[in-house]
Design a protein around this motif. Structure first.
Motif, PDB file in Angstrom:
ATOM      1  N   LEU A   1       0.847  -1.184   0.000  1.00 15.79           N
ATOM      2  CA  LEU A   1       0.000   0.000   0.000  1.00 15.79           C
ATOM      3  C   LEU A   1       0.885   1.237   0.000  1.00 15.79           C
ATOM      4  CD1 LEU A   1      -2.766   1.425   0.373  1.00 15.79           C
ATOM      5  CD2 LEU A   1      -2.442   1.123   2.844  1.00 15.79           C
ATOM      6  N   VAL A   2       0.592   2.167  -0.900  1.00 16.70           N
ATOM      7  CA  VAL A   2       1.392   3.392  -0.999  1.00 16.70           C
ATOM      8  C   VAL A   2       0.464   4.546  -1.337  1.00 16.70           C
ATOM      9  CG1 VAL A   2       1.904   3.029  -3.451  1.00 16.70           C
ATOM     10  CG2 VAL A   2       3.476   4.379  -2.038  1.00 16.70           C
ATOM     11  N   GLN A   3       0.831   5.738  -0.912  1.00 16.75           N
ATOM     12  CA  GLN A   3       0.042   6.918  -1.249  1.00 16.75           C
ATOM     13  C   GLN A   3       0.339   7.371  -2.674  1.00 16.75           C
ATOM     14  OE1 GLN A   3       0.872   9.852   1.811  1.00 16.75           O
ATOM     15  NE2 GLN A   3      -0.912   9.204   2.986  1.00 16.75           N
ATOM     16  N   ALA A   4      -0.620   8.052  -3.248  1.00 20.09           N
ATOM     17  CA  ALA A   4      -0.421   8.597  -4.586  1.00 20.09           C
ATOM     18  C   ALA A   4       0.830   9.478  -4.610  1.00 20.09           C
ATOM     19  CB  ALA A   4      -1.639   9.408  -5.005  1.00 20.09           C
ATOM     20  N   GLY A   5       1.608   9.315  -5.669  1.00 22.85           N
ATOM     21  CA  GLY A   5       2.868  10.029  -5.793  1.00 22.85           C
ATOM     22  C   GLY A   5       4.061   9.264  -5.267  1.00 22.85           C
ATOM     23  N   GLY A   6       3.795   8.172  -4.571  1.00 24.10           N
ATOM     24  CA  GLY A   6       4.862   7.369  -4.004  1.00 24.10           C
ATOM     25  C   GLY A   6       5.456   6.392  -4.993  1.00 24.10           C
ATOM     26  N   SER A   7       6.356   5.549  -4.490  1.00 22.30           N
ATOM     27  CA  SER A   7       7.083   4.596  -5.326  1.00 22.30           C
ATOM     28  C   SER A   7       7.066   3.209  -4.698  1.00 22.30           C
ATOM     29  CB  SER A   7       8.541   5.041  -5.497  1.00 22.30           C
ATOM     30  OG  SER A   7       8.628   6.295  -6.141  1.00 22.30           O
ATOM     31  N   LEU A   8       7.152   2.222  -5.561  1.00 17.88           N
ATOM     32  CA  LEU A   8       7.343   0.829  -5.161  1.00 17.88           C
ATOM     33  C   LEU A   8       8.262   0.165  -6.164  1.00 17.88           C
ATOM     34  CD1 LEU A   8       3.765  -0.465  -4.179  1.00 17.88           C
ATOM     35  CD2 LEU A   8       5.695  -0.159  -2.640  1.00 17.88           C
ATOM     36  N   ARG A   9       8.965  -0.856  -5.706  1.00 14.31           N
ATOM     37  CA  ARG A   9       9.804  -1.645  -6.602  1.00 14.31           C
ATOM     38  C   ARG A   9       9.389  -3.094  -6.489  1.00 14.31           C
ATOM     39  NH1 ARG A   9      16.099  -3.485  -6.229  1.00 14.31           N
ATOM     40  NH2 ARG A   9      16.683  -3.225  -8.428  1.00 14.31           N
ATOM     41  N   LEU A  10       8.897  -3.634  -7.589  1.00 11.69           N
ATOM     42  CA  LEU A  10       8.518  -5.038  -7.634  1.00 11.69           C
ATOM     43  C   LEU A  10       9.694  -5.876  -8.120  1.00 11.69           C
ATOM     44  CD1 LEU A  10       4.958  -4.821  -9.238  1.00 11.69           C
ATOM     45  CD2 LEU A  10       5.631  -4.558  -6.847  1.00 11.69           C
ATOM     46  N   SER A  11       9.794  -7.078  -7.571  1.00 11.98           N
ATOM     47  CA  SER A  11      10.817  -8.022  -8.008  1.00 11.98           C
ATOM     48  C   SER A  11      10.149  -9.315  -8.434  1.00 11.98           C
ATOM     49  CB  SER A  11      11.802  -8.317  -6.883  1.00 11.98           C
ATOM     50  OG  SER A  11      12.496  -7.159  -6.494  1.00 11.98           O
ATOM     51  N   CYS A  12      10.797 -10.012  -9.337  1.00 15.61           N
ATOM     52  CA  CYS A  12      10.292 -11.302  -9.803  1.00 15.61           C
ATOM     53  C   CYS A  12      11.471 -12.259  -9.854  1.00 15.61           C
ATOM     54  CB  CYS A  12       9.659 -11.152 -11.180  1.00 15.61           C
ATOM     55  SG  CYS A  12       9.129 -12.710 -11.930  1.00 15.61           S
ATOM     56  N   ALA A  13      11.402 -13.294  -9.045  1.00 13.60           N
ATOM     57  CA  ALA A  13      12.456 -14.299  -9.005  1.00 13.60           C
ATOM     58  C   ALA A  13      11.937 -15.600  -9.584  1.00 13.60           C
ATOM     59  CB  ALA A  13      12.922 -14.507  -7.574  1.00 13.60           C
TER      60      ALA A  13
ATOM     61  N   ASN B   1      20.414 -10.828 -15.090  1.00 11.12           N
ATOM     62  CA  ASN B   1      20.424 -12.258 -15.421  1.00 11.12           C
ATOM     63  C   ASN B   1      21.357 -13.056 -14.521  1.00 11.12           C
ATOM     64  OD1 ASN B   1      18.488 -12.165 -17.443  1.00 11.12           O
ATOM     65  ND2 ASN B   1      19.983 -11.742 -19.040  1.00 11.12           N
ATOM     66  N   ALA B   2      22.329 -12.400 -13.923  1.00  6.90           N
ATOM     67  CA  ALA B   2      23.224 -13.117 -13.025  1.00  6.90           C
ATOM     68  C   ALA B   2      22.495 -13.561 -11.763  1.00  6.90           C
ATOM     69  CB  ALA B   2      24.414 -12.234 -12.675  1.00  6.90           C
ATOM     70  N   LYS B   3      21.507 -12.749 -11.363  1.00  8.71           N
ATOM     71  CA  LYS B   3      20.762 -13.058 -10.151  1.00  8.71           C
ATOM     72  C   LYS B   3      19.379 -13.612 -10.440  1.00  8.71           C
ATOM     73  CE  LYS B   3      23.091  -9.452  -7.482  1.00  8.71           C
ATOM     74  NZ  LYS B   3      22.898  -8.236  -6.655  1.00  8.71           N
ATOM     75  N   ASN B   4      19.005 -13.621 -11.698  1.00  8.33           N
ATOM     76  CA  ASN B   4      17.737 -14.204 -12.151  1.00  8.33           C
ATOM     77  C   ASN B   4      16.495 -13.384 -11.858  1.00  8.33           C
ATOM     78  OD1 ASN B   4      16.500 -16.169 -13.648  1.00  8.33           O
ATOM     79  ND2 ASN B   4      16.148 -17.555 -11.945  1.00  8.33           N
ATOM     80  N   PRO B   5      16.570 -12.194 -11.275  1.00  9.12           N
ATOM     81  CA  PRO B   5      15.328 -11.473 -11.070  1.00  9.12           C
ATOM     82  C   PRO B   5      15.059 -10.463 -12.174  1.00  9.12           C
ATOM     83  CG  PRO B   5      17.005 -10.450  -9.759  1.00  9.12           C
ATOM     84  CD  PRO B   5      17.672 -11.548 -10.559  1.00  9.12           C
ATOM     85  N   VAL B   6      13.830 -10.032 -12.187  1.00 10.61           N
ATOM     86  CA  VAL B   6      13.373  -8.937 -13.019  1.00 10.61           C
ATOM     87  C   VAL B   6      12.716  -7.929 -12.090  1.00 10.61           C
ATOM     88  CG1 VAL B   6      11.824  -8.249 -14.885  1.00 10.61           C
ATOM     89  CG2 VAL B   6      13.011 -10.440 -14.994  1.00 10.61           C
ATOM     90  N   TYR B   7      12.886  -6.651 -12.376  1.00  9.58           N
ATOM     91  CA  TYR B   7      12.379  -5.609 -11.510  1.00  9.58           C
ATOM     92  C   TYR B   7      11.406  -4.699 -12.265  1.00  9.58           C
ATOM     93  CZ  TYR B   7      16.613  -6.967  -8.996  1.00  9.58           C
ATOM     94  OH  TYR B   7      17.591  -7.679  -8.360  1.00  9.58           O
ATOM     95  N   LEU B   8      10.508  -4.105 -11.507  1.00  5.99           N
ATOM     96  CA  LEU B   8       9.659  -3.044 -12.036  1.00  5.99           C
ATOM     97  C   LEU B   8       9.669  -1.908 -11.018  1.00  5.99           C
ATOM     98  CD1 LEU B   8       7.766  -2.242 -14.405  1.00  5.99           C
ATOM     99  CD2 LEU B   8       5.863  -2.942 -12.924  1.00  5.99           C
ATOM    100  N   GLN B   9      10.393  -0.847 -11.351  1.00  4.81           N
ATOM    101  CA  GLN B   9      10.430   0.348 -10.512  1.00  4.81           C
ATOM    102  C   GLN B   9       9.247   1.214 -10.897  1.00  4.81           C
ATOM    103  OE1 GLN B   9      12.600   1.272  -7.959  1.00  4.81           O
ATOM    104  NE2 GLN B   9      11.144   2.947  -7.660  1.00  4.81           N
ATOM    105  N   MET B  10       8.396   1.505  -9.923  1.00  4.42           N
ATOM    106  CA  MET B  10       7.176   2.275 -10.184  1.00  4.42           C
ATOM    107  C   MET B  10       7.235   3.582  -9.395  1.00  4.42           C
ATOM    108  SD  MET B  10       4.335  -0.779 -10.117  1.00  4.42           S
ATOM    109  CE  MET B  10       4.476  -1.016  -8.341  1.00  4.42           C
ATOM    110  N   ASN B  11       7.283   4.678 -10.101  1.00  2.00           N
ATOM    111  CA  ASN B  11       7.336   6.006  -9.493  1.00  2.00           C
ATOM    112  C   ASN B  11       6.068   6.785  -9.834  1.00  2.00           C
ATOM    113  OD1 ASN B  11       9.970   5.434  -8.583  1.00  2.00           O
ATOM    114  ND2 ASN B  11      10.864   6.255 -10.474  1.00  2.00           N
TER     115      ASN B  11
END
Length: 122
Positions: free
Chosen positions: A11-23, A74-84
């Motif tokens: 949960l984040v307020q409008a204008g905030g940021s989150l970073r999603l990871s996928c392993a 690719n070395a760590k196998n994750p994918v990220y989505l930085q959301m601002n």
């Protein structure tokens, strides 16, 4: 068992940021294109962003362009989505997925995670 596992939602307020990871577990997806999709209540799953296997190419939905950034290690196998600059309309369950080809189409992705909830309050 092949799995994609998302994390980082919340949960984040409008204008905030989150970073999603996928392993990934069970196999490596370093030679797969990876994508992020989202699905809001009562709506169809929609494309958000995708990245080529090398990370050299990316594409975004118009609604998130300039605010979201997809990346991979690719070395760590994750994918990220930085959301601002998050907006209430970004509220959805976010899924990562793997495809043999670089595509924006949901049908092109063979492997899917279980999703992580992102809620943006106004």
């Amino acid at each position: 068992q092949v799995q994609l596992i998302e994390s980082g939602g919340g949960l984040v307020q409008a204008g905030g940021s989150l970073r999603l990871s996928c392993a990934a577990s069970g196999r490596t997806f370093s030679n797969y294109a990876m994508g992020w999709f989202r699905q809001a209540p009562g709506k169809e799953r929609e494309f958000v962003a995708a990245i080529t296997w090398s990370g050299a190419g990316t594409t975004y939905a118009n609604s998130v362009k300039g605010r979201f950034t997809i990346s991979r290690d690719n070395a760590k196998n994750p994918v990220y989505l930085q959301m601002n600059s998050l907006k209430p309309e970004d509220t959805a369950v976010y899924y990562c997925a793997a495809a043999e080809w670089f595509t924006r189409s949901t049908s092109g992705y063979a492997y899917w995670g279980q999703g992580t909830q992102v809620t943006v309050s106004s």
